[in-house]
Scaffold this motif. Structure first.
Motif, PDB file in Angstrom:
ATOM      1  N   LEU A 123       0.831  -1.208   0.000  1.00 15.11           N
ATOM      2  CA  LEU A 123       0.000   0.000   0.000  1.00 15.11           C
ATOM      3  C   LEU A 123       0.868   1.262   0.000  1.00 15.11           C
ATOM      4  O   LEU A 123       0.372   2.365   0.178  1.00 15.11           O
ATOM      5  N   SER A 124       2.160   1.072  -0.169  1.00 18.32           N
ATOM      6  CA  SER A 124       3.065   2.219  -0.218  1.00 18.32           C
ATOM      7  C   SER A 124       3.218   2.681  -1.657  1.00 18.32           C
ATOM      8  O   SER A 124       3.501   1.883  -2.546  1.00 18.32           O
ATOM      9  N   HIS A 125       3.055   3.996  -1.884  1.00 16.95           N
ATOM     10  CA  HIS A 125       3.250   4.516  -3.239  1.00 16.95           C
ATOM     11  C   HIS A 125       4.596   4.073  -3.810  1.00 16.95           C
ATOM     12  O   HIS A 125       4.704   3.674  -4.956  1.00 16.95           O
ATOM     13  N   PHE A 126       5.622   4.224  -2.971  1.00 19.33           N
ATOM     14  CA  PHE A 126       6.978   4.124  -3.501  1.00 19.33           C
ATOM     15  C   PHE A 126       7.383   2.684  -3.697  1.00 19.33           C
ATOM     16  O   PHE A 126       7.985   2.341  -4.702  1.00 19.33           O
ATOM     17  N   SER A 127       7.002   1.832  -2.720  1.00 21.96           N
ATOM     18  CA  SER A 127       7.281   0.412  -2.912  1.00 21.96           C
ATOM     19  C   SER A 127       6.511  -0.110  -4.107  1.00 21.96           C
ATOM     20  O   SER A 127       7.052  -0.838  -4.942  1.00 21.96           O
TER      21      SER A 127
END
Lengths: 396, 401
Positions: A123-127
């Motif tokens: 749910l992380s943008h960057f991951s």
């Protein structure tokens, strides 16, 4: 002693100040050749255009399950009403901000791959964006998937081109990196030093990798400037999707020998006030793609070109009280092109059978979509670019 | 030389309560603009012009301050924290809360991280940027809670979605005045029941949430990694011992340990200079105050290169490494270098021709020119300005090796 010298310099560099140093000798001058004019892209060569939507585009308000009562009930404050959608089946519709894509769908030129993500979505943008761009859900690959494809091509600054100034991670390989073209136009250096700078673009044996990359960037600027400079219209305003795709269609129609392009748009992170923001963003994407397809259709490459529209994740099924949505998981990927076999692919995830966080389940792995593109467009075995992956979802 | 190094370390790490260079700059007073006028009225355009003028003034002010400071470490660290707590004018729009945030970051730049995080979690610009003014008792908005833990304090995968939901509840009740950046607290809108966050179950507010998060070992590791990533290497990891320098969450000892570590002397560790670092470095070398150049050209070039102060591209902060080294970026680097060299102080190159190329390396802090660059520079020793321009555009100066 050398070590101390370096130490000191490093400090001063860090601070933007200056220090001591050494050496210098001779180097010969190599003239650059212009690839675009001498080797146009052969006819019938497939071209991929990546359209990256940063921030997590809400898939459920893009391809809308408008007839599902759960859709209206769990996100009543942002659910699109029947006047805000363009239905294409009994159960699904496009957001009404997407008239061009809706019309292209009716012409069988849009493939909608449903429920796309990967196992245990982040749910992380960057991951999640890193996973999409590296095609590595376990995070063990640091290069981009197009970068790895580039590594397998004979070097040319034209193989892959991104629009903008910072190179997208998907286009950075081990040895090769995409060139960039700015919508502001290409302005080669001028004045007395300009004639010397191409010599600065030659990698030197003593370069650390980043210095070699900095040198290559100079060569790439001259090469792209020489070949493309007169073709790229000067745009005073910057970076709208329409301007980016206009540059791409111009260059494709000019037979630039480029197989992969990338354009992108940000601000899809609609935690609040989603309808207004997302509708405007989708309208920008839709208008730009409509104009792009018209432009490509007027040239000779309309059967060669495929766009892939994707984002790092979709959004939560249930809306929040700020009339927005928090981070989610799977979402549709759109593939657009005259040679695309339009229609629905994969399964639409259920709105009631959700994961523990209230997010959609995943029905298609994005690596299968890449696999199809690698196989159908880039003539590369998928396993060469995505190790130990062989699933291919073909839409051509 | 050993003594020289120690002296340099001392000088570079020096900072104080007063900074005469930075204080020579006139204070930037930005009027509070208040709410937008009704749309499509006569007042709209002048209002928007004032807003843009304040944004540009703030950006220009900071670039000048980076240039003027006698203690660049403080500005360097403020810049680092700006990328860390990445908040952008592109959404916030009002310059006043961004200026307020910038002052907060400068105050704590080398101080205590817990104090910084407590100040930032109730920073108006950050709260607005991450939608916390819309984080309601009845329906949490998770944006601030998630990014606070993922990007600012703990790192990805160091918490669960349940922790995010609970932390969002801890952050309810805070109200933002976006015109000024002031954050208030309305207890009736705060979730006052116990919640479970990272294994602790009790009632939390913004301050106690930050205390809990910052007490975790993951916080020390994460901040150490972030500093390493931006100051030492984008490809290697810090030694495990470095994190112990941050056990008290004091930032300065960590920076000192980083700078004293053997990684500084390892040529395998290199970093691409980000556009603002490259530009300010060039301005300092040339003794050109950024605002003495054409300000709109400078800001345009920096924004086209993807890095303009107060406008990181997203909450994750700036790109890094090879992403900065595109041909397009070089095009704008040329434009900036050209304009700065034209008015710059080239006296460090006033040496006999035979020593000029060497003097240029000393001047710009480049360890050693490659054969390639040395050859190019040797061909322009008749003209100090051409030499300076070529050197600023060299691959060596684009990278901190």
């Amino acid at each position: 002693m050398i070590q101390c010298e370096f130490d000191r310099r490093r400090f001063l560099q860090w601070m933007g100040a200056s220090a001591f140093a050494t050496l210098a000798t001779q180097l010969s001058f190599d003239e650059l050749a212009s690839a675009a004019s001498s080797s146009p892209l052969p006819t019938n060569t497939p071209i991929l255009v990546l359209v990256t939507l940063y921030g997590g585009n809400d898939g459920l308000n893009t391809v809308v399950p408008f007839a599902d009562p759960t859709y209206q009930s769990v996100r009543s404050n942002i659910a699109l009403t029947s006047s805000q959608v363009l239905p294409f089946s009994d159960s699904l519709a496009f957001n009404a901000s997407m008239p061009s894509i809706s019309a292209l769908y009716a012409q069988n030129k849009v493939a909608i791959v449903q429920g796309v993500s990967y196992p245990n979505p982040s749910l992380s943008h960057f991951s999640s964006m890193a996973i999409w761009q590296s095609a590595s859900p376990t995070g063990d690959l640091t290069t981009g998937w197009i970068g790895r494809w580039l590594d397998r091509q004979p070097h040319s600054p034209f193989n892959a081109i991104g629009i903008g100034s910072t190179v997208p991670p998907s286009m950075i390989g081990e040895k090769s990196v995409a060139s960039m073209v700015d919508v502001g136009g290409i302005q080669l250096p001028w004045g007395p030093v300009a004639a010397l700078l191409p010599r600065m673009g030659r990698p030197s044996a003593s370069d650390v990798p980043l210095e070699a990359a900095a040198a290559t960037s100079i060569t790439d600027l001259y090469a792209t400037g020489k070949a493309l400079g007169s073709l790229v219209p000067k745009s005073p305003t910057g970076s709208t999707m329409a301007e980016q795709l206009a540059v791409v269609s111009t260059l494709i129609n000019a037979n630039v020998p480029t197989r992969v392009w990338e354009v992108n748009l940000s601000s899809f992170d609609t935690h609040a006030g989603e309808q207004l923001d997302q509708n405007a963003l989708l309208a920008e994407v839709d208008g730009a793609i409509g104009a792009f397809m018209t432009s490509i259709g007027s040239g000779s490459r309309s059967n060669d070109v495929t766009l892939m529209v994707y984002s790092e994740f979709g959004r939560r099924v249930m809306s929040n009280a700020s009339d927005g949505t928090d981070h989610g998981t799977s979402a549709p990927v759109l593939l657009v092109g005259d040679s695309v076999q339009g229609g629905l692919y994969g399964d639409q995830p259920s709105l009631s059978n959700l994961d523990v966080n209230g997010n959609l389940l995943v029905t298609t792995d994005f690596r299968s979509v890449y696999g199809g593109l690698l196989h159908d467009l880039l003539a590369t075995p998928v396993g060469d670019v995505i190790p130990s992956w062989n699933s291919v979802l073909s839409v051509h | 030389l050993e003594r020289g190094l120690a002296a340099t370390q001392a000088t570079v790490l020096e900072h104080g309560l007063r900074d005469p260079g930075a204080e020579s700059q006139a204070a930037l007073v930005l009027p509070i603009l208040g709410d937008f006028p009704p749309p499509n009225t006569a007042a709209s355009i002048p209002f928007w012009n004032k807003m843009v003028a304040e944004q540009d003034a703030l950006t220009s002010w900071w670039l000048d301050r980076m240039y003027l400071s006698d203690y660049p470490l403080t500005e360097r660290m403020t810049w680092f924290w700006h990328g860390h707590w990445a908040t952008a004018l592109s959404k916030v729009l009002y310059a006043v809360p961004m200026q307020r945030q910038n002052n907060t970051l400068r105050t704590h730049a080398l101080g205590n991280f817990e104090d910084m995080a407590k100040a930032m979690v109730v920073d108006g610009a950050l709260n607005y940027w991450l939608d916390n003014e819309e984080n309601y008792l009845t329906s949490p908005n998770e944006n601030l809670a998630r990014e606070l833990m993922e990007l600012m304090t703990l790192g990805v995968n160091k918490f669960t979605q349940d922790d995010v939901t609970s932390a969002a509840r801890a952050l309810t009740g805070y109200t933002t005045n976006i015109f000024t950046g002031a954050v208030g607290f309305n207890p009736t809108q705060h979730y006052s029941k116990p919640v479970s966050i990272l294994g602790a179950t009790r009632e939390f507010n913004a301050e106690s949430l930050v205390s809990l998060i910052v007490s975790k070992n993951e916080n020390a590791k994460f901040i150490t990694d972030r500093l390493w990533f931006r100051f030492v290497s984008g490809t290697t990891k810090p030694p495990n011992t470095l994190v112990s320098s941050f056990s008290s969450r004091e930032i300065e000892p960590l920076v000192r340990a980083l700078v004293a570590s053997s990684a500084w002397t390892d040529s395998a560790n290199s970093l691409a200079k980000a556009p603002v670092e490259w530009f300010i470095g060039a301005c300092r070398a040339l003794r050109v105050r950024p605002s003495h150049l054409n300000v709109s050209n400078t800001q345009w070039a920096l924004s086209q290169m993807g890095q303009i102060p107060f406008n990181p591209p997203n909450v994750g902060g700036w790109p890094f490494g090879q992403a900065w080294l595109s041909g397009v970026s070089f095009q704008y680097r040329f434009e900036l270098a050209q304009s700065a060299v034209a008015v710059g102080d080239l006296s460090p190159l006033s040496v006999p021709k035979s020593r000029m190329v060497q003097a240029c390396a000393d001047w710009l802090g480049v360890a050693e020119w490659s054969r390639r660059t040395g050859s190019v520079l040797s061909s322009v020793t008749d003209s100090p300005s051409e030499l300076a321009l070529a050197a600023l555009l060299s691959p060596e100066y684009a990278v901190s090796a």
